[in-house]
Design a protein around this motif. Structure first.
Motif, PDB file in Angstrom:
ATOM      1  N   GLY A 214     -37.081  26.671  38.177  1.00 59.69           N
ATOM      2  CA  GLY A 214     -35.908  27.530  38.080  1.00 59.69           C
ATOM      3  C   GLY A 214     -34.992  26.860  37.237  1.00 59.69           C
ATOM      4  O   GLY A 214     -34.755  25.657  36.972  1.00 59.69           O
ATOM      5  N   PHE A 215     -33.920  27.576  37.564  1.00 54.20           N
ATOM      6  CA  PHE A 215     -32.115  27.169  36.658  1.00 54.20           C
ATOM      7  C   PHE A 215     -31.529  28.484  37.426  1.00 54.20           C
ATOM      8  O   PHE A 215     -31.108  29.622  37.118  1.00 54.20           O
ATOM      9  CB  PHE A 215     -32.784  27.165  34.935  1.00 54.20           C
TER      10      PHE A 215
ATOM     11  N   TYR B  97     -25.219  23.154  36.361  1.00 57.48           N
ATOM     12  CA  TYR B  97     -26.339  23.216  36.202  1.00 57.48           C
ATOM     13  C   TYR B  97     -27.301  23.266  37.264  1.00 57.48           C
ATOM     14  O   TYR B  97     -26.862  21.344  37.728  1.00 57.48           O
ATOM     15  CB  TYR B  97     -26.834  24.000  35.437  1.00 57.48           C
ATOM     16  N   ALA B  98     -27.957  22.667  38.033  1.00 59.98           N
ATOM     17  CA  ALA B  98     -28.943  22.727  38.722  1.00 59.98           C
ATOM     18  C   ALA B  98     -30.634  22.993  38.511  1.00 59.98           C
ATOM     19  O   ALA B  98     -30.651  24.662  38.005  1.00 59.98           O
ATOM     20  CB  ALA B  98     -28.940  23.393  40.194  1.00 59.98           C
ATOM     21  N   VAL B  99     -31.734  22.483  38.026  1.00 63.38           N
ATOM     22  CA  VAL B  99     -33.006  22.812  37.462  1.00 63.38           C
ATOM     23  C   VAL B  99     -33.885  21.886  38.990  1.00 63.38           C
ATOM     24  O   VAL B  99     -33.511  21.567  39.439  1.00 63.38           O
ATOM     25  CB  VAL B  99     -33.055  22.182  36.259  1.00 63.38           C
TER      26      VAL B  99
ATOM     27  N   TYR C  69     -33.056  18.441  39.107  1.00 65.37           N
ATOM     28  CA  TYR C  69     -31.851  17.743  39.241  1.00 65.37           C
ATOM     29  C   TYR C  69     -29.844  18.736  39.314  1.00 65.37           C
ATOM     30  O   TYR C  69     -29.980  19.734  39.312  1.00 65.37           O
ATOM     31  CB  TYR C  69     -31.843  17.214  38.028  1.00 65.37           C
ATOM     32  N   ASN C  70     -29.223  18.373  39.593  1.00 62.06           N
ATOM     33  CA  ASN C  70     -27.834  18.423  39.761  1.00 62.06           C
ATOM     34  C   ASN C  70     -27.556  18.189  39.284  1.00 62.06           C
ATOM     35  O   ASN C  70     -27.114  16.406  38.654  1.00 62.06           O
ATOM     36  CB  ASN C  70     -27.212  18.984  40.821  1.00 62.06           C
ATOM     37  N   SER C  71     -26.406  18.767  37.573  1.00 66.93           N
ATOM     38  CA  SER C  71     -25.863  18.068  36.344  1.00 66.93           C
ATOM     39  C   SER C  71     -24.222  17.966  37.566  1.00 66.93           C
ATOM     40  O   SER C  71     -24.087  18.372  38.939  1.00 66.93           O
ATOM     41  CB  SER C  71     -25.795  19.516  35.705  1.00 66.93           C
ATOM     42  N   THR C  72     -23.138  17.051  36.389  1.00 65.73           N
ATOM     43  CA  THR C  72     -22.358  16.710  37.173  1.00 65.73           C
ATOM     44  C   THR C  72     -21.278  18.019  37.362  1.00 65.73           C
ATOM     45  O   THR C  72     -21.310  19.291  36.785  1.00 65.73           O
ATOM     46  CB  THR C  72     -21.622  15.570  35.831  1.00 65.73           C
TER      47      THR C  72
END
Length: 816
Positions: free
Chosen positions: A663-664, A687-689, A709-712
């Motif tokens: 998922g993205f 983004y979040a994956v 993972y959640n980006s900055t």
């Protein structure tokens, strides 16, 4: 008028030109059967034409059927397969409703045979994403919060006690359609104490329809619990990370004629350790000037939680009556050890050592009653009434030493530097809710929904900080708060659902909400806030089924996020001698407009969302008090925030024993704010994956590896660095239906560390620049859990879950 009549005539003609078959599947007692198989077969050779599953209400609908002679086959595990009589569809007789098909239980059951129909982990629906948590190996032994943390697009900041959906705050959290009217830390405590074993699915609704409250600018998260008839279950979990974890639950439901009774109890214990440290430079007037500081805090909470649920529902002819009681008690004892060093430009050096002990006790009792009546022509009338009662008591005792390099306290006799401090925080919240909903099909292709709702809230809170001086406890007037809040809210909605053709469905609705909120300081009689707000909130949903493999979705919604009661209150929470946390009575509500375009192709789904938030609320923002000598953490309004996001979910089946899901969610974001020392406008990509890998092995073993993972990203003027985790689990189904064993390991690589940065994009109050890493328990040691669960009794259709009148009322103390 002529144009309107022609349009209606065209609508009817289009509707009649396409064939469709509909009906319901139920038990002999009238209880609907969800997820039953309905097959449309050619009468000549029994070849399959179309297939469908019944929904939660046992209803099915097969569309886009050509003329011909057919039969229907109805089947469900444990029940005798039924068939309809042969029927013929023509261009003049194209809509056929088969009414209610009753399935009866098989008289004999095969021993030691267990058949399970696994639903996909993620499913795209009109209003958002559905997470079928039972399809994950990691579910058993996890808490609800841990499951949410692994859900696509959901970001949980445990340091700030906040939940975001697709990069936006303003999320409403519901359990079985009932809003959780709790503060951020209380809600996370509740979710941490709830067992994921009891969850059926999680609905991530980014564009809810008009029948839901307009509250929640980022959307709604609905946690749907399992509720089975004539079935019981037990579950035990033990684990260890930094310290012990344990939970146990039992549930039982039984059907007596047309009446179903059920009950459940869950206990959980979690002893953990989290910490944060800060490297900062800022101007501290109370210490004499510009200061460089280093601070560290070790926090050791021990949580014990009890949850009890009980209820009934009864069917009496065309009526369904029911009620439920839910009680939760949580006791969190917390020990905090703080150490800080301050190096002032004047040459002074100060050291702070503080030992803080506190207990947070809170009770909540939710009572619900509902009545439903089935009307002629397939209509339905629902009436619901709820009463919500919450109490919270949080005393805190602080012993601290704040001295310079010579062993002297700061100059003056400021009570903030007294070695002994104590804080109190008490609140009581009562909410009464009434709701009436009406649904009526106007034709086979047109359905009307309408309803009204009233909610009445009263909240009293008392908080303050006292310092021990000369043997006497002295109240710090600037920290005291004794407030009462009363809010009345009225709402009405209506929506129409039109089947424009066999492939096109349109749903349009509008909701009007009027609220008045009055907040007063009881001691001084001062008015904190007196606000009236009335607004229309339209919704529009258009679905086009291109073919059997794909469909397109288009939606528009307008929503609101009102400031929570905690956001507006003028309470003060002790941080350290140089800072406090408080509310902001000047906050404005957030208004959000969202446009969504989506496509489903086979099992894949893609969507693009564009949204505009006016005055979004960001919490834990830095400002100065009126005197300009104290740092204040409080919620603030941004001017606006724009989001343009792309979402996708892609399941991949490599073989019969190996499946993957990816998922993205990500895209462009822009915001503007002006409450800092210097206003700023910022654009960035975020983004979040998430992913999962499932291996189904021989001898009833399964292995799952998943991660996220959640980006900055930015939360107001605060920059939050990226973070994520990888988890793993092994499951063993015991033979002869003796239960399930599971081993899970959370945060295998010890990576859930949330780093907040102040002063990264603009000048903050007091010219603060700081970096604050927050480390969860799993950064010290992976959390390992072993679980055993077993269900017993006859698994039948899900029990009736009434839509409570308070389903949209439980997040304003504090929603996100």
């Amino acid at each position: 008028m002529k144009t309107t009549c022609c349009s209606l005539l065209l609508l009817l003609l289009l509707t009649e030109a396409f064939a469709q078959v509909s009906g319901k599947v139920s038990l002999p007692d009238g209880q609907p059967i969800p997820y039953a198989n309905v097959l449309l077969l050619k009468s000549a050779d029994s070849s399959l034409v179309k297939a469908a599953l019944t929904n939660e209400q046992g209803a099915y609908q097969l569309e886009d059927i050509g003329a011909g002679s057919y039969i229907l086959r109805f089947s469900y595990i444990g029940y005798i397969t039924a068939h309809s009589a042969v029927f013929v569809l023509t261009t003049t007789d194209s809509n056929r409703n088969f009414g209610n098909q009753v399935l009866t239980a098989q008289s004999k059951q095969l021993s030691e045979v267990v058949v399970r129909a696994e639903r996909p982990l993620l499913q795209q629906q009109q209003y958002g994403m559905v997470v079928n948590v039972g399809s994950s190996v990691l579910t058993k032994g996890s808490s609800v919060m841990e499951v949410l943390e692994r859900s696509p697009g959901v970001a949980i900041d445990r340091r700030a006690s906040s939940i975001a959906l697709n990069g936006k705050n303003g999320v409403m959290v519901m359990v079985n359609g009932k809003l959780m009217r709790l503060s951020g830390d209380q809600l996370l405590t509740l979710l941490q104490g709830m067992s994921a074993n009891d969850i059926e699915k999680i609905e991530l609704m980014t564009t809810p329809p008009a029948r839901y409250d307009a509250e929640g600018s980022a959307g709604m998260i609905n946690i749907v619990l399992k509720k089975n008839r004539d079935q019981g279950s037990i579950s035990l979990t033990g684990g260890y990370g930094w310290a012990e974890k344990a939970s146990g639950s039992a549930s039982l439901a039984h059907n007596i004629g047309n009446t179903n009774v059920y009950g459940a109890y869950t206990y959980s214990r979690d002893r953990s350790n989290v910490d944060w440290y800060s490297l900062a430079t800022d101007n501290v007037p109370v210490l004499g000037g510009y200061t460089a500081s280093l601070a560290r805090s070790d926090i050791q909470p021990t949580m014990n939680s009890h949850n009890v649920n009980a209820g009934f529902d009864a069917r009496i002819r065309s009526y369904t009556l029911g009620g439920s009681v839910s009680y939760n008690y949580s006791h969190v004892s917390e020990h905090v050890v703080n150490h800080a060093e301050y190096d002032v430009e004047t040459g002074s050096k100060y050291i702070l050592d503080a030992d803080i002990k506190g207990v947070n006790k809170w009770h909540n009792l939710i009572s619900s009653l509902f009545a439903e009546k089935t009307l002629a022509g397939g209509g339905q009338l629902n009436i619901a009434a709820d009463h919500l009662y919450y109490t919270n008591n949080k005393p805190t005792n602080v012993y601290s030493i704040f001295l310079d390099q010579n062993g002297n306290p700061p100059p003056g006799n400021d009570p903030r530097f007294s070695p002994d401090q104590r804080g109190t925080s008490n609140s009581r919240i009562q909410v009464a809710v009434g709701k009436i909903d009406y649904m009526q099909p106007l034709s086979p292709a047109l359905k009307l929904e309408t309803g009204v709702k009233g909610a009445f809230t009263k909240n009293t809170s008392l908080s303050g900080i006292e310092s021990l001086q000369n043997g006497q406890w002295v109240s710090r007037s600037t920290t005291n708060n004794h407030m009462i809040m009363k809010e009345n809210m009225w709402a009405a909605y209506t929506s129409l659902n039109a089947q424009l053709s066999a492939r096109v469905e349109l749903s349009a609705g509008v909701r009007y909400e009027y609220s008045r909120t009055k907040m007063n300081e009881l001691d001084t009689k001062a008015i904190i806030a007196d606000r009236k707000l009335g607004k229309l909130f339209p919704t529009l949903f258009l679905t086009w089924k291109a073919n059997e493999r794909s469909d397109l979705l288009l939606s528009y919604t307008k929503r609101i996020s009102r400031p929570t009661y905690n956001d507006l209150a003028s309470f003060v929470v002790y941080g350290d001698p140089t800072s406090v946390e408080t509310g902001n009575p000047l906050l404005r509500p957030t208004i959000t407009n969202t446009l969504k375009i989506g496509m489903n192709y086979r099992q894949y789904n893609f969507s693009i969302l564009a949204s505009r938030d006016d005055y979004p609320i960001a919490r834990y923002q830095i400002s100065a008090n009126a005197a300009g000598d104290l740092m204040v953490l409080s919620p603030q309004n941004l001017i606006y925030q724009d989001n343009l996001s792309f979402q996708t979910n892609m399941p991949v089946k490599i073989s019969s024993w190996y499946t993957m899901n990816y998922g993205f969610t990500g895209g462009w974001r822009q915001f503007k704010l002006d409450y800092t020392a210097r206003p700023v406008e910022k654009s960035y990509l975020a983004y979040a994956v998430n992913f999962s890998q499932l291996f189904t092995l021989p001898r009833s073993y399964a292995i799952e590896i998943s991660g996220w993972y959640n980006s900055t990203a930015y939360d107001g003027s605060k920059k939050v660095n990226g973070y994520g985790a990888v988890n793993g689990g092994v499951k063993k189904e015991l033979s002869r239906n003796r239960g399930t064993l599971q081993l899970s390991v959370l945060d295998i690589f010890k990576t859930i560390r949330i780093v907040n940065n102040y002063g990264a994009i603009t000048e903050e109050a007091f010219n603060l620049k700081s970096r604050v890493p927050f480390s969860t328990e799993s950064t010290r040691s992976q959390i390992i859990k072993v679980s055993y669960s077993r269900s017993f009794g006859t698994t039948r259709a899900n029990q009736r879950t009434a839509e409570s009148g308070s389903q949209d009322e439980r997040a304003r103390i504090r929603k996100f």
